[in-house]
Design an enzyme around this catalytic site. Sequence first.
Site, PDB file in Angstrom:
ATOM      1  N   ASN A   1       0.934  -1.135  -0.053  1.00 45.02           N
ATOM      2  CA  ASN A   1       0.041   0.046  -0.038  1.00 45.02           C
ATOM      3  C   ASN A   1       0.842   1.372  -0.080  1.00 45.02           C
ATOM      4  O   ASN A   1       2.020   1.245   0.380  1.00 45.02           O
ATOM      5  CB  ASN A   1      -0.928  -0.052   1.426  1.00 45.02           C
ATOM      6  CG  ASN A   1      -2.016  -1.012   0.875  1.00 45.02           C
ATOM      7  OD1 ASN A   1      -2.509  -1.117  -0.071  1.00 45.02           O
ATOM      8  ND2 ASN A   1      -2.563  -1.574   2.021  1.00 45.02           N
TER       9      ASN A   1
ATOM     10  N   CYS B   1      -4.918  -7.337  -3.863  1.00 45.67           N
ATOM     11  CA  CYS B   1      -5.252  -7.149  -2.611  1.00 45.67           C
ATOM     12  C   CYS B   1      -6.431  -8.189  -1.992  1.00 45.67           C
ATOM     13  O   CYS B   1      -6.776  -8.945  -3.000  1.00 45.67           O
ATOM     14  CB  CYS B   1      -5.932  -5.501  -2.622  1.00 45.67           C
ATOM     15  SG  CYS B   1      -6.816  -5.207  -0.990  1.00 45.67           S
ATOM     16  N   HIS B   2      -6.611  -8.217  -0.826  1.00 47.37           N
ATOM     17  CA  HIS B   2      -7.611  -9.393  -0.474  1.00 47.37           C
ATOM     18  C   HIS B   2      -9.169  -8.874   0.167  1.00 47.37           C
ATOM     19  O   HIS B   2      -9.566  -9.460   0.477  1.00 47.37           O
ATOM     20  CB  HIS B   2      -6.970 -10.318   0.473  1.00 47.37           C
ATOM     21  CG  HIS B   2      -6.300  -9.437   1.539  1.00 47.37           C
ATOM     22  ND1 HIS B   2      -5.010  -9.675   1.860  1.00 47.37           N
ATOM     23  CD2 HIS B   2      -6.648  -8.499   2.412  1.00 47.37           C
ATOM     24  CE1 HIS B   2      -4.494  -9.101   3.021  1.00 47.37           C
ATOM     25  NE2 HIS B   2      -5.739  -8.319   3.303  1.00 47.37           N
TER      26      HIS B   2
ATOM     27  N   TYR C   1     -12.044   7.075   4.109  1.00 47.36           N
ATOM     28  CA  TYR C   1     -12.171   7.472   2.588  1.00 47.36           C
ATOM     29  C   TYR C   1     -13.245   8.352   2.105  1.00 47.36           C
ATOM     30  O   TYR C   1     -13.151   8.847   1.130  1.00 47.36           O
ATOM     31  CB  TYR C   1     -12.269   6.180   1.566  1.00 47.36           C
ATOM     32  CG  TYR C   1     -11.046   5.298   2.001  1.00 47.36           C
ATOM     33  CD1 TYR C   1      -9.814   5.391   2.467  1.00 47.36           C
ATOM     34  CD2 TYR C   1     -11.637   3.843   1.987  1.00 47.36           C
ATOM     35  CE1 TYR C   1      -8.885   4.727   2.790  1.00 47.36           C
ATOM     36  CE2 TYR C   1     -10.548   2.857   2.140  1.00 47.36           C
ATOM     37  CZ  TYR C   1      -9.346   3.067   2.513  1.00 47.36           C
ATOM     38  OH  TYR C   1      -8.276   2.162   2.712  1.00 47.36           O
TER      39      TYR C   1
END
Length: 488
Positions: free
Chosen positions: A149, A170-171, A258
């Site tokens: 990241n 990514c997971h 975010y």
Amino acid sequence: MSFKIAIIGAGSVGFTKKLFTDLLCVPEFRDIEVALTDISQHNLDMIRAILEKIVEANGFPVKVTADTDRRRALEGAKYIISCVRVGGLEAYADDIRIPLKYGIDQCVGDTICAGGILYGQRNIPVILDFCKDIREVAAPGAKFLNYANPMAMNTWAAIEYGKVDTVGLCHGVQHGAEQIAEILGAKSVSELDYICSGINHQTWFVDLRLNGRKIGKDELVAAFEAHPVFSQQEKLRIDVLKRFGVYSTESNGHLSEYLPWYRKRPEEIARWIDMSDWIHGETGGYLRHSTETRNWFETEFPQFLASAAKPIDPARRSNEHASHILEALETGRVYRGHFNVKNNGVISNLPADAIIESPGFVDRFGINMVSGITLPEACAATCMASINVQRMSVHAAVSGDIDLLKLAVLHDPLVGAVATPEEVWQMVDEMVVAQARWLPQYADAVPAAKERLAKSSVKTRDWAGAARRNVRSIEELRAEKSALKKAV
């Protein structure tokens, strides 16, 4: 099959072990070479010992090497995997601590927001160094798999400026799908079909099918609100689901930072988060978790080493993408996943240059993305706010333009909801000065930033955040693990 895989930042011990074990679950991969590299010889020694124990216990002819010389590790590598965190926990602590002085309360701070943007500034010059090495000494056409990241910024820089064949992994999608399968009463996640699309950490389940039956918003909301655990842990995600009509892949804590709505007033934060685990919104939660994990590993290393002496069970292979992608590329067995790549029209209502996360299929011909996806307008609008920040952040990191960096931070949704322009300008100066040793591109800007800080009249505060917890000691962690075992 015999080829070389290099893992950069292999000192991320637990994650490297998982990737390695996954690779050995592929029968054709038991004669490969895995080259580990890290700036820490101590960490390299630990992970090499663990991986060699795995190889020995399973009797595979896999070759494991470890070298602090990155170029030597990359020589001839067909695949390169990055798990780096530039600046380590020391720089990460500043990513959380300094924004708190200006009222910006982050849970993770590694994607966007003030912490994620500065994290990108540290990582991108290093990522571009990796790309230079890959072009010069890796196998021709080598593929770069980035797990580090901020995912979108790192991948954007590697593709646009590094000129290397790159995919970001990514997971979050897999974890979101597991939640949905559970609340809908599926026997396993294999009963759930889904299309997830958007950008990393802001990906949206735009189509859901359980055993072929389409699942709508109302059914999903009702199932989440009826769940005894998720109804409390994912309050913010459920609220976004109600308003947007689709579920976000990202955890309650991640998603909260975010958006400009849920963490902008301290008294509001407690309403939307859950303190049962760091990932649900705790202030600096991932920093605390990462610190405890590192301390635990250092103390309990003999236990980790002993546990490596077990046979590999392919049935326990994880859902991390890397081994599945390599298996598809090398054997032709098709793999479907969600990958971070340059958009180029895959998502019709996001910019062509953006790094998107969307479905794709992998075979011997490469990663083939499903095109023609259109996001719901609210999802696209939210993604666009982050994309604009990411673009400016990448260009600032490459150019060393501190004014562009400040504009990127100013346009961040949560920062803009909390801080004034004057506060943002001072905060960025403070972060750049504090992290100067990891920000070579801003070396010329640091003296002027120091002068501005010395003359500044912008007030800050000594604030730990709205929901901060102290790092637990090894003794406290042992007691908690013991209590959990007894409870089971």
